[in-house]
Structures are given as C-alpha cells and as structure tokens.
Write a protein that holds these residues in place. Structure first.
Motif, PDB file in Angstrom:
ATOM      1  N   ALA A  64      73.753 112.167 -22.198  1.00 20.49           N
ATOM      2  CA  ALA A  64      72.605 112.645 -21.280  1.00 20.49           C
ATOM      3  C   ALA A  64      71.481 112.115 -21.956  1.00 20.49           C
ATOM      4  O   ALA A  64      70.607 111.464 -21.179  1.00 20.49           O
ATOM      5  CB  ALA A  64      72.726 114.139 -21.128  1.00 20.49           C
ATOM      6  N   GLY A  65      71.215 112.271 -23.294  1.00 18.69           N
ATOM      7  CA  GLY A  65      70.051 111.511 -24.112  1.00 18.69           C
ATOM      8  C   GLY A  65      69.924 110.203 -23.804  1.00 18.69           C
ATOM      9  O   GLY A  65      68.782 109.546 -23.684  1.00 18.69           O
ATOM     10  N   SER A  66      70.930 109.552 -24.394  1.00 22.05           N
ATOM     11  CA  SER A  66      71.010 108.128 -24.440  1.00 22.05           C
ATOM     12  C   SER A  66      70.628 107.626 -22.802  1.00 22.05           C
ATOM     13  O   SER A  66      70.076 106.612 -22.901  1.00 22.05           O
ATOM     14  CB  SER A  66      72.414 107.492 -24.825  1.00 22.05           C
ATOM     15  N   THR A 100      72.735  93.873 -23.040  1.00 23.58           N
ATOM     16  CA  THR A 100      71.893  94.958 -22.965  1.00 23.58           C
ATOM     17  C   THR A 100      71.692  95.687 -21.809  1.00 23.58           C
ATOM     18  O   THR A 100      72.047  96.958 -22.018  1.00 23.58           O
ATOM     19  CB  THR A 100      70.357  94.868 -23.793  1.00 23.58           C
ATOM     20  N   PRO A 101      71.361  94.993 -20.657  1.00 26.95           N
ATOM     21  CA  PRO A 101      71.395  95.783 -19.512  1.00 26.95           C
ATOM     22  C   PRO A 101      72.595  96.103 -19.114  1.00 26.95           C
ATOM     23  O   PRO A 101      72.775  97.060 -18.355  1.00 26.95           O
ATOM     24  CB  PRO A 101      70.843  94.750 -18.548  1.00 26.95           C
ATOM     25  N   ALA A 102      73.620  95.347 -19.226  1.00 24.59           N
ATOM     26  CA  ALA A 102      75.007  95.682 -18.692  1.00 24.59           C
ATOM     27  C   ALA A 102      75.456  97.096 -19.583  1.00 24.59           C
ATOM     28  O   ALA A 102      75.986  98.093 -18.762  1.00 24.59           O
ATOM     29  CB  ALA A 102      76.015  94.757 -19.225  1.00 24.59           C
ATOM     30  N   GLU A 440      70.568 101.164 -29.354  1.00 22.53           N
ATOM     31  CA  GLU A 440      70.641 102.252 -28.389  1.00 22.53           C
ATOM     32  C   GLU A 440      71.574 101.994 -27.338  1.00 22.53           C
ATOM     33  O   GLU A 440      71.997 102.922 -26.792  1.00 22.53           O
ATOM     34  CB  GLU A 440      69.276 102.502 -27.898  1.00 22.53           C
ATOM     35  N   HIS A 441      71.725 100.883 -26.834  1.00 17.16           N
ATOM     36  CA  HIS A 441      72.410 100.419 -25.694  1.00 17.16           C
ATOM     37  C   HIS A 441      74.083 100.655 -26.128  1.00 17.16           C
ATOM     38  O   HIS A 441      74.752 101.162 -25.357  1.00 17.16           O
ATOM     39  CB  HIS A 441      72.345  98.978 -25.341  1.00 17.16           C
ATOM     40  N   ARG A 442      74.179 100.163 -27.464  1.00 16.41           N
ATOM     41  CA  ARG A 442      75.618 100.365 -27.965  1.00 16.41           C
ATOM     42  C   ARG A 442      75.823 101.680 -28.010  1.00 16.41           C
ATOM     43  O   ARG A 442      77.025 102.246 -27.512  1.00 16.41           O
ATOM     44  CB  ARG A 442      75.844  99.816 -29.296  1.00 16.41           C
ATOM     45  N   ILE A 443      75.087 102.850 -28.354  1.00 19.52           N
ATOM     46  CA  ILE A 443      75.193 104.273 -28.258  1.00 19.52           C
ATOM     47  C   ILE A 443      75.653 104.644 -26.885  1.00 19.52           C
ATOM     48  O   ILE A 443      76.396 105.364 -26.839  1.00 19.52           O
ATOM     49  CB  ILE A 443      74.102 105.139 -28.930  1.00 19.52           C
ATOM     50  N   GLY A 444      74.749 104.141 -25.870  1.00 25.41           N
ATOM     51  CA  GLY A 444      75.068 104.621 -24.540  1.00 25.41           C
ATOM     52  C   GLY A 444      76.447 104.091 -24.203  1.00 25.41           C
ATOM     53  O   GLY A 444      77.132 104.860 -23.234  1.00 25.41           O
TER      54      GLY A 444
END
Length: 468
Positions: A64-66, A100-102, A440-444
């Motif tokens: 939810a946060g990511s 990153t956008p993916a 940040e994208h890797r976390i998501g």
C-alpha cells in the motif's frame, strides 16, 4: 479516459472478455500474438484473501505504501505530458526509462486490483488512469508494436524482465484495457518469449550468446564471479507468464519447455551433474552442461559471494502465483535447490574480519552479514523478508532452524521501520542506503508479487500454490 470506480476492498473483480486482434510487427518467433490469444484471469472462480494474518498485514502495508508513492509523487514528477499519439513520454528506451515504470505499473495494478491501494493522496480512479498509461505506453513502444528505432525497446539482455512486469500488470488490469492495448501487450510478451526459445538449447540464450552457466561441467569458468542464476530465472519468468496467459498459442509448448530448462539451469549445482534425478522430465545429470551455484547453496555475483543475488531466486518462486491465477500447477523445477540456498542464508557460517564466524542471517535480528561486502548499499530488509515469505509459503525451509516465518517477521518489520520515516510511502532516504536508481520500484514489484503469492496461498477457497 473513462472514470473507473475503485474496486471493492481485498476482492478481485471479474475480467471482461478479450477484444479483437491486430497483427504485430515481425518477431523472432514463427507465430504472432494478439489480445484474443490471452486467457483472462477467472477471478470469479477465485475466492478472497483478507490479509489479516500477521505476514499479510506486513506485506499489505508495504504494498500500500510503495504503490501510493510510485503512482502518486513519483509518477507526477516524471510524466508531465502526453505525446501527440496519446501516450506518455517515457523519456528514453534504457533500463531507467522502461524497467522503472514497468515495476511501478505492477505495484499499482496489484494494489488497485486487490483493494489494497491507499487513496489518501490520490483517488483510486486517478491512480487507475495513471497505471493504465504506464501499461499501454510501455506495450505500444515495444518493438513488436513499434517500428521507430528512436522510441522502441526490446530484444535486449534484460528486456524479457521488463516485458514480464508490464505484461503481468496488464493481465491484472485486463478489463481496463481496450482491444489495441491488449493486442500490444500480447505481441510484446510473445516476442520476448519467442526470443528466449531460439539458439542452442543447452548453452546459450538467444542469438546474442548469453551464457546459461557461470561454470561449465568440465570446470571451465565462463563468467568469473558472475552467476547466470538471476538472468536465467527472470527469463524463465517471462516464458512462464507467456505460457500461462496464452495457453493455446502455437508456441506455448516451446515456452513451457524452455521455462523448465531455464529454472533448472538457474539453480544448478555440481551435485546435480551426477546421479539419475529427473525433474519435469529432464534428467539433470545429462541435460545440464554447467552450474550457477555451489553445493553449499551460495553463489557469486559482482565478483563476490553475494547474499542479495541468493534471494533473487524469489523470481523462481513467484511462478507459484502466476500458474495459480489460472488454477494450474507450476513446474517443480521452480523449487529446485531453494532449500539448499535458504540453508546457506540461515545455517551456514562465514569468517568474520576480526575473527570468529557468523551466518548471513544474524540471530534474533534483521541485520544481514555480507561475508564479502555489499556493493549495492546498506539497507535491504525487504529483499530478504520477501524471500523468507516465499520460502515459508512454499515449505522450502524444511530442516532449517529458525524457520523462514521467523525471519520474515524480523526482516519485514525492519522494512516497515524504514518506511515509517516518511509520509508518502517511500522506503529510502540517503542514496547510500540502496544505490540502485530503481530502488523504490524494486520494493513495489516485490511487494506486489509477494502479495499475490499470499493471495493464492491463503485464499478462501484453499491453497492454490501447487507444483507438478
């Protein structure tokens, strides 16, 4: 763009039927793909997952946060205009511009579809529009759909992974896409999957000469200090997704076979080169022509024994939910040597610089010991917590003490502590914490796939993670 109402909390909604097909540009395979080749996820046959168990609460909060950060402040800061063809400006065709956008699209699509999205700073309807923008633009710019060399991407060393993220996000968002967007998504995924079935079936991936193994079976080290495990299992991910999304495609049998081959190659160790063991119909000792991990479960990357790349086998374990979304069993090859590698994280000890020894997982703490250093930074609790969760859900911690569930709690609580420092859902502060620009994208992306694995494992209709 249409206004789309927020989805109900923690329950998947039905997907609309596919629309017409459009021919893709020529690709490396012999058969093209379009939207009507895709089997939509039958959400109506799946139950729900409340996420109220302890691990579920942690992963839900991380996702939810990511996703709130990625589709909110990050998106707004990067994508400021539409181009004349109606797509957003990706500002390039390299890893930063595409991967990153993916990953952001996958995080947001998962959160929105599962009802875990947090709308406190951006409505679900607007988040849906942004997520769709990412998916449709990425697919349209892939070379399967785009003849312009200045704006197209694909057929590169890592592009199969980028296509996997995009296609999985689009599959989750299938009912939000129009016919042309569905066609683009299918064509993109098939192109990358077909490319991975070409070339020598034992030593190479594709025509570019990428190795399957760090070390050949005769002991020749082909890529010193650089295991091919991660490349093999992200390529396998693309093949598995293509085979599951398009089960009746003419190339699905080839994708399925190559998926198993790459999974086995990814985790191959010297012990596999002897004996008579078969997995998914492949005799390891005769088919494998090299290895990527040591018999003790460790592997090397960036010229060091590297724990961060040991937990990159998360990509193999994600196949459980990919197949489970269509109520199919994933190949047993995805579990190969996971127990061996996890034991090396928990139980194996390594020398300390000042004397004594320590395991990689240090007792009763979230701290990680990197025996030969970590060149990516200092803070990676969720990389390990994500892997702990997957190992626990797939019962790959048999005989290992402490069990993976204990480590999941420690590592993911540390991840939530990192996130608690900020109000917008991000994880990282100083660049030294994680030097990767897509941190940040890797976390998501990890949180999305961890949540989907939980959804299938703890579904109200029963555990749908199965292995054949």
């Amino acid at each position: 763009m249409p206004n789309i109402a927020p989805l109900s909390r923690r329950r998947f909604l039905g997907a609309a039927g596919v629309l017409g097909a459009a021919a893709a540009l020529g690709g490396p395979g012999t058969a093209r793909a379009a939207g009507n080749d895709v089997l939509p996820i039958g959400w109506q046959r799946l139950g729900s997952y409340p996420g109220t168990d302890a691990a579920g609460k942690r992963v839900t909060a991380i996702l939810a946060g990511s996703s709130r950060y990625l589709i909110g402040p990050w998106y707004a800061g990067v994508y400021t205009r539409y181009l004349s063809d109606g797509h957003i400006d990706l500002k390039g065709i390299d890893e930063r511009a595409i991967r990153t956008p993916a990953m952001a699209a996958l995080a947001a699509a998962t959160a929105l579809t599962t009802g875990t999205y947090d709308p406190q700073t951006l409505s679900a309807a607007n988040a849906t529009i942004r997520t769709r923008n990412l998916v449709r633009t990425l697919a349209a710019r892939h070379r399967a759909n785009n003849a312009d060399p200045a704006t197209r991407w694909g057929s590169g060393w890592q592009t199969a992974l980028w296509a996997y993220y995009t296609a999985l996000a689009g599959w989750l968002f299938w009912e939000k896409l129009d016919g042309a967007e569905r066609d683009h998504l299918a064509a993109m995924l098939a192109w990358e999957a077909d490319r991975l079935t070409t070339g020598d079936n034992v030593h190479l991936v594709g025509a570019g000469g990428h190795q399957l193994y760090m070390t050949r079976r005769d002991g020749t080290v082909v890529t010193p200090g650089d295991s091919k495990a991660e490349e093999d299992n992200w390529s396998a991910a693309t093949l598995s997704l293509a085979a599951v999304m398009m089960p009746d495609h003419p190339n699905a049998v080839r994708w399925t076979r190559r998926n198993v081959e790459l999974l086995l190659a990814a985790a191959a160790c010297p012990n596999d080169l002897t004996g008579s063991r078969k997995i998914n119909g492949i005799r390891l000792s005769t088919w494998l022509q090299g290895t990527n991990i040591a018999d003790d479960g460790t592997l090397q990357n960036h010229a060091r024994l590297h724990p961060l790349y040991m937990v990159a086998f998360d990509q193999s374990l994600y196949q459980g939910f990919v197949f489970g979304l269509t109520n199919r069993a994933a190949p047993r090859a995805a579990l190969h040597n996971i127990n061996r590698t996890y034991a090396a994280l928990v139980d194996k000890t390594f020398p300390l610089p000042d004397g004594g020894t320590s395991p990689i997982y240090r007792a009763d703490t979230a701290e990680i010991y990197y025996p030969e250093g970590n060149d990516w930074g200092t803070h990676f609790p969720f990389y390990f917590g994500n892997f702990d969760l997957l190992v626990s859900l797939t019962a790959q911690d048999t005989g290992i003490n402490p069990a993976a569930a204990k480590w999941e709690r420690l590592h993911n609580e540390a991840q939530l502590d990192l996130m608690s420092r900020f109000t917008d859902g991000r994880t990282y502060g100083a660049g030294s914490e994680n030097t990767y620009y897509g941190r940040e994208h890797r976390i998501g992306a990890m949180a999305a796939q961890a949540y989907l694995t939980l959804f299938l494992a703890r579904n109200s209709t029963g555990n749908r993670l199965r292995w054949k």
